[in-house]
Design a protein around this motif. Structure first.
Motif, short mmCIF file in Angstrom:
data_model
loop_
_atom_site.label_atom_id
_atom_site.label_comp_id
_atom_site.label_asym_id
_atom_site.label_seq_id
_atom_site.Cartn_x
_atom_site.Cartn_y
_atom_site.Cartn_z
N LEU A 19 0.79 -1.35 0.10
CA LEU A 19 -0.15 -0.09 0.12
C LEU A 19 0.80 1.19 -0.10
N LYS A 20 1.86 1.52 0.64
CA LYS A 20 2.80 2.40 0.80
C LYS A 20 3.13 2.95 -0.53
N ASP A 21 3.25 1.86 -1.72
CA ASP A 21 3.70 2.38 -2.90
C ASP A 21 2.56 2.86 -3.88
N LEU A 22 1.47 2.93 -3.35
CA LEU A 22 0.34 3.31 -4.24
C LEU A 22 0.47 4.65 -4.39
N PRO A 23 0.19 5.41 -5.82
CA PRO A 23 0.21 6.80 -5.85
C PRO A 23 -0.62 7.70 -5.15
#
Ligand code: GDP
Ligand code: MG
Length: 202
Positions: A19-23
């Protein structure tokens, strides 16, 4: 097909495993979800008229990431292609990890505008589909059931399946609707296009 489709300039934005890599969580996002091999990526390619956009696969269970596509650079409207669930041939552990990622995504994503729940019209409303529908009901999230691969059935069977699906939703007291779709023949593209546009408010 409406030549002014807002989806023609859709481009790939990111492929994330966490999730932390989501835009950035602004604008509006519509999630495409469903069982593995139901045709999520194919429906996305059909609606954007770009066969190369999302990778499709004859081998179920290939997509492990959340793939994000941007349909509008200015408003940052996006489509998220979620990993397919319910694929028996991957380990229970892997299935659990995918389910965890999907759940975390659904519960965290502020920009989530609606869910497109894609099913194979011949094998609709499996337990995992109901789990998503229940989540939509509990969180008051709009959803649309896309009964894909309608090219595999006769017209009378298609009508039957759509009616059955809408009856199930009605009996659950839900506002969601079901429509027949074929990525192969582009059946149902206008209705899906219209619905998505409405959700994106364009
Ligand atoms: N006959 C038919 N096959 C389809 C349709 N949509 C997808 N498929 C096929 O179903 C398989 C899985 O499609 P894919 O889009 O990769 O499914 P995903 O795993 O849900 O993303 C591929 O072999 C597709 O060619 C459709 O509308 N009709
Ligand atoms: Mg896929």
């Amino acid at each position: 097909m409406n030549s002014r489709s807002i989806f023609f300039n859709t481009r790939f934005l990111a492929s994330v495993f966490s999730l932390k890599d989501l835009p950035v969580d602004t604008g509006l996002e519509i999630a495409f979800c469903g069982r593995s091999n139901s045709g999520k990526s194919s429906v996305l390619n059909t609606i954007t008229r770009n066969k190369k956009l999302a990778k499709t696969s004859k081998t179920p269970g290939r997509t492990r990431a959340i793939n994000i596509f941007c349909i509008d650079d200015q408003k940052m409207n996006r489509i998220a292609d979620l990993p397919g669930y319910g694929f028996a041939k991957v380990s229970k552990q892997t299935q659990k990890e995918w389910a965890k990622l999907i759940n975390a995504y659904l519960n965290a994503r502020q920009s989530l505008r609606g869910l497109v729940i894609i099913m194979d019209i011949r094998h609709s409303f499996k337990e995992s589909d109901f789990a998503l529908i229940d989540w939509c009901s509990e969180t008051n999230t709009p959803f649309l059931v896309v009964l894909n691969k309608s090219d595999k059935l006769s017209n009378s069977k298609i009508i039957n399946e759509v009616e059955k699906a809408n009856l199930i939703l009605k009996q659950m007291n839900l506002r969601g609707q079901a429509l027949a779709f074929s990525s192969k023949k582009t059946t149902g593209i206008e209705k899906l296009d219209e619905k998505l546009k409405r959700w994106f408010d364009v």
